[in-house]
Design a protein around this motif. Structure first.
Motif, PDB file in Angstrom:
ATOM      1  N   ARG A  52       0.809  -1.219   0.000  1.00 40.08           N
ATOM      2  CA  ARG A  52       0.000   0.000   0.000  1.00 40.08           C
ATOM      3  C   ARG A  52       0.841   1.267   0.000  1.00 40.08           C
ATOM      4  N   LEU A  53       2.089   1.167   0.430  1.00 38.49           N
ATOM      5  CA  LEU A  53       2.938   2.350   0.549  1.00 38.49           C
ATOM      6  C   LEU A  53       4.030   2.427  -0.514  1.00 38.49           C
ATOM      7  N   ALA A  54       4.163   1.389  -1.330  1.00 39.07           N
ATOM      8  CA  ALA A  54       5.273   1.328  -2.286  1.00 39.07           C
ATOM      9  C   ALA A  54       5.200   2.411  -3.353  1.00 39.07           C
ATOM     10  N   MET A 264      -2.079  -5.326  14.569  1.00 39.46           N
ATOM     11  CA  MET A 264      -2.649  -4.342  13.658  1.00 39.46           C
ATOM     12  C   MET A 264      -2.005  -4.343  12.262  1.00 39.46           C
ATOM     13  N   PRO A 265      -0.678  -4.441  12.131  1.00 40.12           N
ATOM     14  CA  PRO A 265      -0.106  -4.432  10.774  1.00 40.12           C
ATOM     15  C   PRO A 265      -0.609  -5.564   9.902  1.00 40.12           C
ATOM     16  N   ARG A 266      -0.930  -6.693  10.511  1.00 37.89           N
ATOM     17  CA  ARG A 266      -1.438  -7.831   9.750  1.00 37.89           C
ATOM     18  C   ARG A 266      -2.950  -7.727   9.529  1.00 37.89           C
ATOM     19  N   ASN A 267      -3.674  -7.279  10.558  1.00 32.03           N
ATOM     20  CA  ASN A 267      -5.135  -7.305  10.507  1.00 32.03           C
ATOM     21  C   ASN A 267      -5.749  -6.061   9.892  1.00 32.03           C
ATOM     22  N   VAL A 272      -2.768   1.174   8.926  1.00 35.60           N
ATOM     23  CA  VAL A 272      -1.355   1.443   9.181  1.00 35.60           C
ATOM     24  C   VAL A 272      -0.785   2.335   8.080  1.00 35.60           C
ATOM     25  N   ALA A 273      -1.059   1.999   6.822  1.00 34.51           N
ATOM     26  CA  ALA A 273      -0.564   2.803   5.707  1.00 34.51           C
ATOM     27  C   ALA A 273      -1.100   4.226   5.781  1.00 34.51           C
ATOM     28  N   GLN A 274      -2.370   4.368   6.124  1.00 35.13           N
ATOM     29  CA  GLN A 274      -2.973   5.696   6.236  1.00 35.13           C
ATOM     30  C   GLN A 274      -2.286   6.526   7.321  1.00 35.13           C
ATOM     31  N   LEU A 275      -2.029   5.919   8.468  1.00 34.39           N
ATOM     32  CA  LEU A 275      -1.378   6.636   9.563  1.00 34.39           C
ATOM     33  C   LEU A 275       0.041   7.058   9.191  1.00 34.39           C
TER      34      LEU A 275
END
Length: 288
Positions: A52-54, A264-267, A272-275
């Motif tokens: 999502r962040l790449a 949280m990073p998995r679920n 996480v990407a948004q934050l």
């Protein structure tokens, strides 16, 4: 198990000769984001977040020593926070020798990353820090000394840390599968296919090398690196006050209390990407 084939894999050598496996998601030229996993994970934890962040970052993850494809030193002292910092230095010296990096970390990845960002020697190497479910052990030592209800509640949540210090029994419980069932009662997770038994067994040395000395003799560790402390409200291991009441130590602190549990990073990788995007975007505006 290494991350997916969308990455390139390399190895860096730490100061003590330990080989660290590094996974590069590409996008050379973009700001570098270093992802540091916790226990008992390996770098594969970050796959859904990295995807999502790449497009916005040059995302790099690595297997912490003792996990994944990295070397597994045999001595407990090899897992000291200073050795982990040498691994981090080896990674950033290779992937971003001339520019500072952003750091995203979870669980024990956050614990060690707090050690990095509070080291004055690394101040110019780190632009921002997003910490999820992992405090500084030094800060935790001062927190426990308050001897109030919040400190007592955290000690109750930390029962497993003392269990990990027992001889041979924790290793046996992981190998037999008893511990997997016990911990899944606290928070269900489906990650076994991306972990090896070594991730579970070797990673306990992180606790044995660091927790008791830091809690007994904490040192004052400060940072002015912009920090986002993320606390999932249903985390069964790390309470919100321990993660968020750190303004004394972090001059540029933001706090986000979010719905969800420890993994949280998995679920919830989208959150996480948004934050990360929100925090690094705000940091960029501060620097203009």
């Amino acid at each position: 198990m290494p991350p997916s084939k969308s990455t390139t894999t390399s190895t860096v050598v730490s100061a003590d000769g330990t080989r660290i496996a590094v996974y590069d998601y590409g996008n050379s030229g973009a700001p570098v984001l270093i992802c540091v996993h916790g226990y008992p994970d390996n770098a594969a934890l970050w796959e859904p977040v990295a995807e999502r962040l790449a497009g916005d970052f040059h995302v790099v993850a690595y297997d912490v020593r003792g996990a994944g494809e990295s070397d597994c030193p045999q001595s407990t002292s090899a897992y000291h926070l200073d050795r982990l910092e040498e691994d981090f230095r080896a990674v950033i010296d290779t992937v971003s020798p001339d520019q500072p990096v952003h750091v995203l970390a979870h669980d024990w990845g956050s614990i060690q990353s707090w050690h990095f960002v509070t080291d004055p020697a690394l101040r110019d190497r780190i632009t921002s820090f997003v910490s999820i479910s992992g405090p500084s052990l030094d800060h935790a030592g001062y927190f426990i000394r308050q001897r109030n209800r919040a400190a007592l509640r955290q000690l109750l949540h930390s029962w497993y840390i003392f269990y990990f210090h027992l001889p041979w029994l924790p290793e046996l419980a992981w190998r037999k599968g008893w511990a997997h069932r016990a911990f899944n009662r606290l928070e269900t997770q489906d990650a076994e296919e991306k972990r090896s038994i070594g991730d579970y067994v070797n990673g306990m040395e992180l606790y044995r090398a660091n927790v008791v000395p830091r809690l007994i003799r904490p040192t004052e560790r400060h940072t002015d690196v912009p920090v986002l402390a993320v606390s999932p409200e249903d985390d069964p291991f790390v309470t919100t006050p321990l993660q968020t009441q750190v303004g004394r130590w972090a001059a540029n602190l933001r706090v986000e209390i979010v719905r969800g549990g420890h993994w949280m990073p998995r679920n919830d990788p989208g959150l996480v990407a948004q934050l990360v995007l929100e925090h690094t975007g705000q940091v960029a505006r501060w620097e203009v």
